[in-house]
Design an enzyme around this catalytic site. Sequence first.
Site, PDB file in Angstrom:
ATOM      1  N   SER A 118       0.829  -1.201   0.000  1.00 43.02           N
ATOM      2  CA  SER A 118       0.000   0.000   0.000  1.00 43.02           C
ATOM      3  C   SER A 118       0.862   1.249   0.000  1.00 43.02           C
ATOM      4  CB  SER A 118      -0.918   0.000   1.226  1.00 43.02           C
ATOM      5  OG  SER A 118      -0.147  -0.124   2.400  1.00 43.02           O
ATOM      6  N   GLU A 151      -5.992  -1.085  -7.213  1.00 38.22           N
ATOM      7  CA  GLU A 151      -5.098  -0.066  -7.771  1.00 38.22           C
ATOM      8  C   GLU A 151      -3.963  -0.796  -8.470  1.00 38.22           C
ATOM      9  OE1 GLU A 151      -3.929   4.019  -5.686  1.00 38.22           O
ATOM     10  OE2 GLU A 151      -3.994   2.378  -4.264  1.00 38.22           O
ATOM     11  N   ASN A 189      -4.359   5.803  -0.846  1.00 34.38           N
ATOM     12  CA  ASN A 189      -3.910   6.247   0.478  1.00 34.38           C
ATOM     13  C   ASN A 189      -3.498   7.705   0.505  1.00 34.38           C
ATOM     14  OD1 ASN A 189      -4.400   4.044   2.160  1.00 34.38           O
ATOM     15  ND2 ASN A 189      -2.721   2.930   1.194  1.00 34.38           N
TER      16      ASN A 189
HETATM   17  N1  CAA Z   1     -16.313 -12.064   3.358  1.00 30.47           N
HETATM   18  C1  CAA Z   1     -17.618 -12.259   3.090  1.00 30.47           C
HETATM   19  N2  CAA Z   1     -18.585 -11.451   3.532  1.00 30.47           N
HETATM   20  C2  CAA Z   1     -18.224 -10.409   4.312  1.00 30.47           C
HETATM   21  C3  CAA Z   1     -16.863 -10.139   4.643  1.00 30.47           C
HETATM   22  C4  CAA Z   1     -15.901 -11.035   4.115  1.00 30.47           C
HETATM   23  N3  CAA Z   1     -14.581 -10.871   4.344  1.00 30.47           N
HETATM   24  N4  CAA Z   1     -16.828  -9.041   5.436  1.00 30.47           N
HETATM   25  C5  CAA Z   1     -18.098  -8.622   5.593  1.00 30.47           C
HETATM   26  N5  CAA Z   1     -18.939  -9.441   4.924  1.00 30.47           N
HETATM   27  C6  CAA Z   1     -20.380  -9.329   4.778  1.00 30.47           C
HETATM   28  C7  CAA Z   1     -21.097  -9.324   6.088  1.00 30.47           C
HETATM   29  O1  CAA Z   1     -21.353 -10.640   6.533  1.00 30.47           O
HETATM   30  C8  CAA Z   1     -22.380  -8.614   5.743  1.00 30.47           C
HETATM   31  O2  CAA Z   1     -23.317  -9.496   5.184  1.00 30.47           O
HETATM   32  P1  CAA Z   1     -24.900  -9.153   5.299  1.00 30.47           P
HETATM   33  O3  CAA Z   1     -25.123  -7.928   4.475  1.00 30.47           O
HETATM   34  O4  CAA Z   1     -25.543 -10.368   4.741  1.00 30.47           O
HETATM   35  O5  CAA Z   1     -25.137  -8.961   6.752  1.00 30.47           O
HETATM   36  C9  CAA Z   1     -21.968  -7.646   4.660  1.00 30.47           C
HETATM   37  O6  CAA Z   1     -20.691  -8.073   4.193  1.00 30.47           O
HETATM   38  C10 CAA Z   1     -21.905  -6.279   5.187  1.00 30.47           C
HETATM   39  O7  CAA Z   1     -21.110  -6.287   6.357  1.00 30.47           O
HETATM   40  P2  CAA Z   1     -21.518  -5.594   7.726  1.00 30.47           P
HETATM   41  O8  CAA Z   1     -23.003  -5.548   7.893  1.00 30.47           O
HETATM   42  O9  CAA Z   1     -20.681  -6.180   8.809  1.00 30.47           O
HETATM   43  O10 CAA Z   1     -20.999  -4.141   7.601  1.00 30.47           O
HETATM   44  P3  CAA Z   1     -21.170  -3.086   6.465  1.00 30.47           P
HETATM   45  O11 CAA Z   1     -22.529  -3.062   5.880  1.00 30.47           O
HETATM   46  O12 CAA Z   1     -20.591  -1.875   7.055  1.00 30.47           O
HETATM   47  O13 CAA Z   1     -20.201  -3.585   5.297  1.00 30.47           O
HETATM   48  C11 CAA Z   1     -17.986  -3.210   4.575  1.00 30.47           C
HETATM   49  C12 CAA Z   1     -18.883  -3.917   5.560  1.00 30.47           C
HETATM   50  C13 CAA Z   1     -18.140  -3.773   3.176  1.00 30.47           C
HETATM   51  C14 CAA Z   1     -16.555  -3.482   5.069  1.00 30.47           C
HETATM   52  C15 CAA Z   1     -18.326  -1.689   4.552  1.00 30.47           C
HETATM   53  O14 CAA Z   1     -18.405  -1.182   5.855  1.00 30.47           O
HETATM   54  C16 CAA Z   1     -17.324  -0.883   3.790  1.00 30.47           C
HETATM   55  O15 CAA Z   1     -17.338  -0.807   2.577  1.00 30.47           O
HETATM   56  N6  CAA Z   1     -16.412  -0.210   4.544  1.00 30.47           N
HETATM   57  C17 CAA Z   1     -15.324   0.567   3.984  1.00 30.47           C
HETATM   58  C18 CAA Z   1     -14.218  -0.367   3.625  1.00 30.47           C
HETATM   59  C19 CAA Z   1     -13.059   0.360   3.064  1.00 30.47           C
HETATM   60  O16 CAA Z   1     -13.018   1.573   2.962  1.00 30.47           O
HETATM   61  N7  CAA Z   1     -12.052  -0.417   2.682  1.00 30.47           N
HETATM   62  C20 CAA Z   1     -10.820   0.130   2.187  1.00 30.47           C
HETATM   63  C21 CAA Z   1      -9.879   0.221   3.356  1.00 30.47           C
HETATM   64  S1  CAA Z   1      -8.376   0.942   2.850  1.00 30.47           S
HETATM   65  C22 CAA Z   1      -7.499  -0.307   2.201  1.00 30.47           C
HETATM   66  O17 CAA Z   1      -7.858  -1.459   2.204  1.00 30.47           O
HETATM   67  C23 CAA Z   1      -6.243   0.080   1.554  1.00 30.47           C
HETATM   68  C24 CAA Z   1      -5.082   0.409   2.372  1.00 30.47           C
HETATM   69  O18 CAA Z   1      -3.988   0.391   1.846  1.00 30.47           O
HETATM   70  C25 CAA Z   1      -5.171   0.835   3.796  1.00 30.47           C
END
Ligand code: CAA
Length: 282
Positions: A118, A151, A189
């Site tokens: 990252s 990315e 990032n």
């Molecule tokens: N595998 C399968 N299913 C998953 C999962 C996984 N690893 N993680 C979550 N889920 C499922 C959950 O079981 C849930 O299912 P239901 O809808 O049936 O309940 C669904 O996904 C949604 O999860 P939650 O209800 O727990 O929570 P949510 O609605 O908030 O969704 C999320 C979770 C998709 C993570 C959402 O919150 C989101 O998009 N968050 C932002 C994530 C983000 O910004 N990621 C980038 C981070 S930065 C990065 O990665 C780069 C870096 O270099 C730092």
Amino acid sequence: MIQAIGVIGSGTMGNGIAQTFAQHGFDVRLVDVSAPALDKAKATIDKSLTKFVDKGALSAADRDATLARLHFSGSIDHLADVDYIVEAIVERRDAKRDLFAKLDALVRPDVVLSSNTSSISITDIAAATTRPEQVLGMHFMNPVPLMTLVELIRGQSTSDASMELAESLCTRLGKTGVPASDYPGFIANRILMPMINEAVFALMEGVGTAEAIDSVMKLGMNHPMGPLTLADFIGLDVCVAILDVLHEGLGDPKYRACPLLRRMVAAGHLGRKSGRGFYRYA
Ligand code: CAA
């Protein structure tokens, strides 16, 4: 035709990457030097696939077929005949350069080597190999099985053919590859971390509580998670490390990590993974 994928590093990103390739029909070899880490990866993948089955997004037969396409190993020697590599080990420049030099000597000369880094320079990693035109960044987002962005980072010497291959793999994974140049933090990032950092400054200065800051961004900007919840999810140590790369590499004080963020890392409050960050986790 790319069929066998080698993934190195079975942590949060590595196991998600391995799962995603296997779900989309690739044969995957997931390598980690730590046997407990591989066991944990297996359990995480199993849990994630079961979630998809429970939701009706995957059949039980497809889950079993996905698991059958995944092979776990403690040594990169098992990657000698793979068609493509994704590295997702610890974010340390020397460790990555050392691994890429070994992979360069191990895999076929036509194989493209990608890194999920990252924040470490792709050009720098590529320079440890004899095939810099076949080295690129493939930066997946967490949680990998759900997030559609990858990315694709072009190093100084990366060829068009390597970029096109990575983009076609993203399409086969049902994801979108977006090209970025090799500058500190790339695109994701460079934009995300200053937002998270600013949220921590706002908390430190008492502009709002953690809940208030997150609510404003969730309800007002339709972000799925508020910035402090997201920081806990990413890991506060990871946020500081990326901010340091931006600060050092771009030289602008606007990227300096908030003192509160550093203090929390020093206290071991690293977010979700340590049970405590801006919020507490059971
Ligand atoms: N595998 C399968 N299913 C998953 C999962 C996984 N690893 N993680 C979550 N889920 C499922 C959950 O079981 C849930 O299912 P239901 O809808 O049936 O309940 C669904 O996904 C949604 O999860 P939650 O209800 O727990 O929570 P949510 O609605 O908030 O969704 C999320 C979770 C998709 C993570 C959402 O919150 C989101 O998009 N968050 C932002 C994530 C983000 O910004 N990621 C980038 C981070 S930065 C990065 O990665 C780069 C870096 O270099 C730092």
